[in-house]
Design a protein around this motif. Structure first.
Motif, PDB file in Angstrom:
ATOM      1  N   VAL A  42      33.779  32.913  34.846  1.00 19.38           N
ATOM      2  CA  VAL A  42      34.603  33.468  33.722  1.00 19.38           C
ATOM      3  C   VAL A  42      34.471  35.127  33.626  1.00 19.38           C
ATOM      4  CG1 VAL A  42      34.909  33.121  31.349  1.00 19.38           C
ATOM      5  CG2 VAL A  42      34.538  31.169  32.625  1.00 19.38           C
ATOM      6  N   PHE A  44      33.116  37.012  35.742  1.00 19.65           N
ATOM      7  CA  PHE A  44      33.466  38.097  36.940  1.00 19.65           C
ATOM      8  C   PHE A  44      34.976  38.016  37.306  1.00 19.65           C
ATOM      9  CE2 PHE A  44      34.159  38.262  41.667  1.00 19.65           C
ATOM     10  CZ  PHE A  44      32.995  39.267  42.045  1.00 19.65           C
ATOM     11  N   LEU A  45      35.739  37.015  37.019  1.00 21.03           N
ATOM     12  CA  LEU A  45      37.148  37.148  37.103  1.00 21.03           C
ATOM     13  C   LEU A  45      37.685  37.596  35.879  1.00 21.03           C
ATOM     14  CD1 LEU A  45      37.828  33.397  38.838  1.00 21.03           C
ATOM     15  CD2 LEU A  45      37.821  35.758  39.935  1.00 21.03           C
ATOM     16  N   VAL A  47      38.260  36.455  32.809  1.00 18.78           N
ATOM     17  CA  VAL A  47      39.277  35.391  32.204  1.00 18.78           C
ATOM     18  C   VAL A  47      39.190  35.777  30.700  1.00 18.78           C
ATOM     19  CG1 VAL A  47      39.773  32.984  32.167  1.00 18.78           C
ATOM     20  CG2 VAL A  47      39.241  34.100  34.307  1.00 18.78           C
ATOM     21  N   ASP A  48      40.180  35.728  30.236  1.00 16.13           N
ATOM     22  CA  ASP A  48      39.897  35.754  28.517  1.00 16.13           C
ATOM     23  C   ASP A  48      40.515  34.232  28.122  1.00 16.13           C
ATOM     24  OD1 ASP A  48      40.044  36.244  25.922  1.00 16.13           O
ATOM     25  OD2 ASP A  48      41.413  37.768  25.742  1.00 16.13           O
TER      26      ASP A  48
ATOM     27  N   MET B  88      35.680  30.774  42.848  1.00 12.71           N
ATOM     28  CA  MET B  88      35.552  30.720  41.325  1.00 12.71           C
ATOM     29  C   MET B  88      36.841  30.344  40.973  1.00 12.71           C
ATOM     30  SD  MET B  88      33.537  34.288  40.607  1.00 12.71           S
ATOM     31  CE  MET B  88      31.596  34.086  40.668  1.00 12.71           C
ATOM     32  N   LEU B  92      36.895  26.852  38.478  1.00  8.78           N
ATOM     33  CA  LEU B  92      37.458  26.967  37.133  1.00  8.78           C
ATOM     34  C   LEU B  92      38.845  26.192  36.933  1.00  8.78           C
ATOM     35  CD1 LEU B  92      36.943  30.847  36.066  1.00  8.78           C
ATOM     36  CD2 LEU B  92      35.539  28.713  35.193  1.00  8.78           C
ATOM     37  N   ALA B 150      43.499  36.939  38.001  1.00 13.62           N
ATOM     38  CA  ALA B 150      43.110  35.437  38.471  1.00 13.62           C
ATOM     39  C   ALA B 150      43.611  34.296  37.768  1.00 13.62           C
ATOM     40  CB  ALA B 150      41.569  35.463  38.468  1.00 13.62           C
ATOM     41  N   LEU B 151      43.926  34.734  36.395  1.00 13.09           N
ATOM     42  CA  LEU B 151      44.460  33.768  35.167  1.00 13.09           C
ATOM     43  C   LEU B 151      45.434  32.781  35.598  1.00 13.09           C
ATOM     44  CD1 LEU B 151      43.625  32.446  32.522  1.00 13.09           C
ATOM     45  CD2 LEU B 151      44.822  34.204  31.441  1.00 13.09           C
TER      46      LEU B 151
END
Lengths: 279, 275
Positions: A42, A44-45, A47-48, B88, B92, B150-151
């Motif tokens: 979370v 590293f990427l 991501v919110d 990742m 996720l 990435a989201l």
């Protein structure tokens, strides 16, 4: 007297737990490692997490405002319907050739009936795993690069995809057969081909037919987007309309895809049930 | 007496022969129809739609293939971070897919669904919807909704996983042993306690096995998310393709293979530990 002496022994306070010391510690460590990896991902990427929750209302809002009245005239156009038929043709050909090529590969890659465990088994296994590991869109792009745009590239990509998909299911099915007939045929001196034809095939014929139909179903789903990368079929219309931001047309194409996939799924489910009843 | 019996059996034999003959004719007709359809498909897709001249014959194809053959190893250090991103994204996405598939499985399992006429069809519909839309299309929709990065990849992978996970979970819930559930109800457990203590332990092994399987597939899926604007190895693939650096493309494909081999090993051990 005896009771008193029994009571004087201090009872060890033991709590019952399902896992004892080394096992429970290992479980805890693995869980901790997974959670750490998740938290690290979370971070590293970038991501919110709040945006994940916001994404679904936002998607619904966009679908309602921009995509809403689907442009049904666009999908009733003759050219579009021809592309749908071509998608169907590609999926049929890809599924057929994929199944045809994957049966011998599955034979090599089934541990119990392969004719050499040293050479043929890893070879068959690698061929199936390789075509399975690479996503069908990557196969499409590679075939388009080598062979040019058009349905040939799409058909070949679907073939490779089906080899990976059906090959794994076929070899799993082959590994679960009853070895009695195989041993009997081998002990009277049958060749590997004869063993396959008379001892293996009758056991798996019904299951193989079901898997072949399911493979076509999955191949059709993949065929709808093969055209997105130049493989021919309806995916090309999807690419054109998304890049021109013609959202109402995209919505219409998506509706067509969902409807077709539903029909394919119901049809293949009906066929598979009929065939499994013939057993 | 014996004459009558013979004639009956002969009649039965004739009927059996006729049945067998008609069945053979039917099978041949099916095969012939299939062959005709396939021949039509070959004519349409391969003969008419292919531009053989542009392909440049065997020499042209060989020339293109040769350019893929010289692997561009200088790209290797730049692939580590995208490969990690891909892994990742898959992880996720799988976790998010699991969380989202819990209510879908609850709605879509016939024996525990809160309402059989509204929520059960809704759950079933969501399962089909999730599987029928390809991950590329989900990614396109989410790139439009939440922007690049990435989201959208995580969300697309999650949406695509919901169908499979919730379908298997719903089937597992439908096949549970009802006795523990009744026992908990009988001693006054509420709905949540029934789910947590009565259903949960029975379906947990199936769910964890499914999640591991889905994670394995999601690595493949997240490796292409970069093609439509989410990050990871797909983005590097796209860039190398755009630069016509085919050696680099081959290296990216090899990296995807290595990543999937890693996932295969991890999921093998994880499944062994669970089951």
């Amino acid at each position: 007297m005896a009771l008193a002496s029994l009571q004087s022994i201090p009872a060890a306070p033991r709590r019952w737990s399902r896992y004892r010391h080394p096992q429970s510690t290992i479980r805890f460590a693995v869980l901790l490692a997974v959670l750490t990896f998740l938290a690290w991902s979370v971070a590293f990427l970038n991501v919110d997490l709040l945006r994940i929750l916001g994404a679904f209302p936002r998607l619904a809002e966009i679908l309602a405002t921009r995509y809403f009245p689907p442009d049904l005239n666009y999908v009733s156009d003759a050219d579009f319907i021809r592309s749908v038929i071509r998608t169907l043709e590609m999926s049929l050909l890809g599924g057929f050739f994929g199944v045809v090529f994957s049966i011998p590969l599955a034979w090599l890659a089934a541990r119990n009936i392969t004719f050499s465990r040293r050479i043929a088994y890893p070879l068959g296994r690698f061929a199936i795993m390789g075509s399975r590991s690479i996503h069908e869109t990557i196969w499409t792009i590679l075939f388009v690069t080598v062979l040019g745009f058009g349905m040939l590239a799409g058909t070949l990509a679907l073939t490779v995809f089906c080899i990976g998909f059906a090959g794994k299911l076929f070899s799993d099915e082959l590994e679960a057969i009853d070895m009695g007939p195989v041993d009997a045929m081998r002990s009277v001196g049958a060749s590997p081909l004869q063993v396959f034809q008379y001892a293996v095939l009758p056991q798996v014929r019904v299951a193989f037919t079901g898997i072949a139909i399911y493979t076509w179903d999955v191949a059709f789903r993949a065929a709808t987007v093969v055209g997105f990368f130049g493989g021919g079929g309806m995916g090309w219309y999807l690419k054109r309309t998304t890049q021109q931001l013609e959202s109402t047309r995209v919505a219409a194409i998506l509706l067509v895809i969902i409807a077709l996939v539903l029909i394919a799924e119901i049809g293949s489910g009906w066929l598979r049930r009929r065939i499994s009843r013939m057993r | 007496m014996s004459l009558a019996a013979t004639s009956v059996s002969e009649h039965g034999f004739d009927a059996w022969l006729a049945h067998k003959r008609s069945r053979r004719i039917k099978n041949w007709l099916i095969v012939a129809a299939g062959a005709a359809v396939l021949a039509w498909c070959v004519r349409d897709t391969i003969l008419f739609d292919t531009d053989w001249a542009r392909m440049g014959g065997a020499l042209g194809i060989g020339g293109t293939l040769e350019r893929f053959f010289w692997v561009d190893w200088s790209l290797a250090p730049k692939l580590l971070v995208p490969a990690l991103e891909t892994l990742m994204m898959a992880t996720l996405g799988t976790i998010l897919g699991c969380i989202l598939s819990l209510p879908v499985a609850w709605f879509g399992a016939a024996n525990v669904t809160p309402s059989r006429f509204i929520l059960y069809p809704l759950g079933r519909f969501l399962m089909v919807l999730s599987r029928s839309i390809h991950e590329i299309i989900w990614a396109l929709l989410f790139v439009g909704a939440v922007g690049l990065g990435a989201l959208p990849g995580i969300l697309a992978v999650a949406m695509r996983s919901i169908g499979f996970i919730s379908k298997i979970t719903a089937e597992a819930i439908e096949n549970i042993d009802p006795k523990p559930v009744e026992a908990i109800r009988a001693v006054g457990g509420n709905q949540f306690q029934v789910m947590y203590y009565g259903i949960g332990p029975q379906i947990l092994p199936v769910i964890i096995g499914t999640i591991i399987f889905e994670w394995d597939i999601n690595i493949r899926r997240s490796a292409i998310m970069g093609l439509v604007g989410a990050g990871g190895l797909g983005l590097v693939f796209f860039r190398q393709m755009a630069m016509f650096n085919y050696g680099g493309v081959t290296l990216v494909v090899l990296a995807v293979l290595a990543l999937i081999a890693l996932g295969e090993v991890v999921s093998h051990f994880a499944r062994k530990a669970v089951i």
